[in-house]
Write a protein that holds these residues in place. Structure first.
Motif, mmCIF file in Angstrom:
data_model
loop_
_atom_site.group_PDB
_atom_site.id
_atom_site.type_symbol
_atom_site.label_atom_id
_atom_site.label_comp_id
_atom_site.label_asym_id
_atom_site.label_seq_id
_atom_site.Cartn_x
_atom_site.Cartn_y
_atom_site.Cartn_z
ATOM 1 N N GLU A 1 4.248 5.779 -5.480
ATOM 2 C CA GLU A 1 4.290 5.865 -6.945
ATOM 3 C C GLU A 1 3.268 6.877 -7.453
ATOM 4 O OE1 GLU A 1 4.219 1.828 -8.468
ATOM 5 O OE2 GLU A 1 6.321 1.523 -7.873
ATOM 6 N N LYS A 2 2.113 6.938 -6.798
ATOM 7 C CA LYS A 2 1.065 7.892 -7.188
ATOM 8 C C LYS A 2 1.523 9.322 -6.896
ATOM 9 C CE LYS A 2 -3.910 8.098 -6.851
ATOM 10 N NZ LYS A 2 -5.017 7.756 -5.992
ATOM 11 N N ARG A 3 2.131 9.489 -5.730
ATOM 12 C CA ARG A 3 2.548 10.844 -5.307
ATOM 13 C C ARG A 3 3.694 11.385 -6.155
ATOM 14 N NH1 ARG A 3 6.425 12.156 -1.553
ATOM 15 N NH2 ARG A 3 6.537 10.066 -0.694
ATOM 16 N N THR A 4 4.674 10.540 -6.464
ATOM 17 C CA THR A 4 5.892 11.031 -7.120
ATOM 18 C C THR A 4 5.912 10.747 -8.620
ATOM 19 O OG1 THR A 4 7.047 8.953 -6.799
ATOM 20 C CG2 THR A 4 7.247 10.583 -5.030
ATOM 21 N N GLY B 1 12.503 5.948 -2.644
ATOM 22 C CA GLY B 1 11.604 5.020 -3.353
ATOM 23 C C GLY B 1 12.019 3.561 -3.164
ATOM 24 N N ILE B 2 12.919 3.309 -2.190
ATOM 25 C CA ILE B 2 13.350 1.918 -1.937
ATOM 26 C C ILE B 2 12.508 1.330 -0.794
ATOM 27 C CG2 ILE B 2 15.281 0.444 -1.206
ATOM 28 C CD1 ILE B 2 17.144 2.628 -2.402
ATOM 29 N N ILE B 3 11.977 0.133 -1.030
ATOM 30 C CA ILE B 3 11.158 -0.505 0.005
ATOM 31 C C ILE B 3 11.942 -1.640 0.663
ATOM 32 C CG2 ILE B 3 8.977 -1.683 0.488
ATOM 33 C CD1 ILE B 3 7.868 -0.518 -2.036
ATOM 34 N N VAL B 4 12.050 -1.561 1.989
ATOM 35 C CA VAL B 4 12.712 -2.636 2.742
ATOM 36 C C VAL B 4 11.734 -3.102 3.819
ATOM 37 C CG1 VAL B 4 15.026 -1.697 2.352
ATOM 38 C CG2 VAL B 4 13.758 -0.998 4.394
ATOM 39 N N GLU C 1 0.849 -1.213 0.000
ATOM 40 C CA GLU C 1 0.000 0.000 0.000
ATOM 41 C C GLU C 1 0.877 1.252 0.000
ATOM 42 O OE1 GLU C 1 -3.770 -2.061 2.298
ATOM 43 O OE2 GLU C 1 -2.688 -0.457 3.328
ATOM 44 N N GLN C 2 1.960 1.202 0.800
ATOM 45 C CA GLN C 2 2.876 2.354 0.842
ATOM 46 C C GLN C 2 3.538 2.568 -0.512
ATOM 47 O OE1 GLN C 2 5.773 2.213 4.025
ATOM 48 N NE2 GLN C 2 4.250 1.524 5.489
#
Ligand SMILES: Cc1ncc(COP(=O)(O)O)c(C=O)c1O
Length: 389
Positions: free
Chosen positions: A27-30, A347-350, A21-22
């Motif tokens: 992606e929508k915001r940036t 934009g990196i997801i951990v 979800e995050q």
């Protein structure tokens, strides 16, 4: 209107659904793509021989029957695998075929624990290790894995009360999420501990083939006395890149296997035959792809360690698995705050380490599931954002 049972209060949306979800929000915001290093879903294709075997079997109408008993060739291939790879002779009644190893991790507490019985579980843990005891109404007894102890269970820290309460103990090496491996003496101590305290050992060997730097993984069952005290699970998911095809094994103590099969016979009708044919092809013809897969994960690990460190985030290499267990810098309150800021700035997801237990508070888990080029891009984003300055 339909109120869930009380036991559902213990379960929440999985961390990976939250992270997804995050990801969508970012992606929508940036308008930019994220780089996802969270979920350990392999992106390395299975060997073409495995895919061919599955495709061929899928075209045969007779393979759509219930598969109450595993194919004899499947069992024989598992026996050969354990014999050739680990020098262990498995009898037919020491083997159960699974729809992925997760299945056994869910079912074993249901089989062995009454309400309130204890299960010794590592912290940090692979999430189902705590979810399954909750389903069974068992009590979770944590065994902390500390960096200063090379992420091994410290038996001296398990109290007398915990020893008395525990019916089962889950142990996982090569370890998810820490990437640690266990030396021989550890398994010897584990078996002695199990014997002294009458505790069933469940050894999770899902990453048995993903050891780096020339090291070779062992089976828990190769150690003297192991079959008397426990079972091992192994999986086709990571070794053969077959995660979605759902195939695994439970092997070892024949009493446990007998009880397991009784419960399973009340739950499902076996494993879809084409998947068994794919598994047979994996064990008999897919060997060379194991080395390619291991090499690829090792190179990704090396690149990630080198490039992230150059970008200002000094991370330590893992010994095994498809993960790096990375410490977060001191200035962050905890791993959740760190992971959120990392996503917002790069934009990196951990995955925040707390998703794997309290011991993960100052860690995040990085999955080696992106190609080398993308890992370099992630390092570049970290550098450009001056995140670690
Ligand atoms: C440590 C560990 N055990 C078990 C599993 C479950 O694997 P599967 O059910 O796909 O065999 C995983 C999956 O990520 C894992 O990391």
């Amino acid at each position: 209107m339909f109120n869930p049972a009380k036991r559902m209060k213990q379960f929440h949306q999985s961390v990976f659904t939250n992270l997804n979800e995050q990801k969508e929000k970012y992606e929508k915001r940036t308008g930019k793509k994220t780089i996802d290093l969270s979920l350990g879903s392999p992106n390395i294709s299975p060997d073409p021989k495995i895919i061919e075997a599955l495709a061929k079997a899928i075209h045969k109408p007779e393979n759509y029957k219930y598969a109450i008993k595993p194919l004899p060739k499947m069992i024989e291939s598992i026996q050969n695998w354990y014999h050739d790879r680990y020098e262990i002779d498995l009898k037919k009644d020491e083997i159960a075929l699974l729809q992925g190893s997760q299945e056994a991790l869910v079912n074993l507490p249901l089989i062995y624990c009454d309400e309130g019985d204890g299960i010794l579980v590592p912290d940090p843990y692979y999430p189902v290790y705590v979810d399954a005891p909750k389903m069974a109404g068992a009590k979770i007894l944590y065994t902390p894995l500390k960096k200063e102890n090379n992420y091994l269970v410290d038996f001296t820290k398990i109290t007398k009360e915990e020893r008395q309460k525990a019916k089962m103990m889950i142990v996982c090496y090569p370890n998810n999420p820490t990437g640690a491996i266990a030396p021989d003496w550890f398994y010897e101590q584990l078996i002695q501990f199990a014997k002294e305290n009458d505790i069933l050992i469940v050894h999770d060997n899902a990453y048995s083939e993903l050891l780096f730097d020339g090291k070779k993984g062992k089976s828990f069952l190769s150690f003297e006395g192991a079959k008397e005290v426990g079972v091992e699970i192994n999986s086709f998911s990571k070794t053969y890149g077959m995660a979605g095809a759902r195939l695994g094994v439970l092997v070892g103590n024949k009493e446990v296997i007998k009880h397991y099969k009784i419960l399973k016979s009340n739950m499902d009708y076996g494993i879809f035959l084409p998947i068994q044919y794919a598994g047979i092809a994996a064990l008999n013809e897919g060997g060379s792809s194991i080395e390619t897969t291991r090499q690829e994960y090792q190179e990704r690990r090396n690149i990630m360690v080198k490039e992230f460190t150059k970008a200002g985030w000094p991370i330590q290499p893992s010994c095994a698995t498809m993960f790096i267990w990375a410490q977060i810098p001191d200035q962050y309150e905890d791993c959740v705050q760190f992971a959120k800021e990392l996503l917002n700035k790069t934009g990196i997801i951990v995955t925040p380490g707390l998703s794997f237990g309290e011991e993960g508070k100052r860690f995040v888990r990085l999955a080696l599931v992106q190609d080398q080029k993308i890992i370099c891009e992630a390092a570049d984003r970290i550098k450009q954002s001056r995140f670690f300055k």
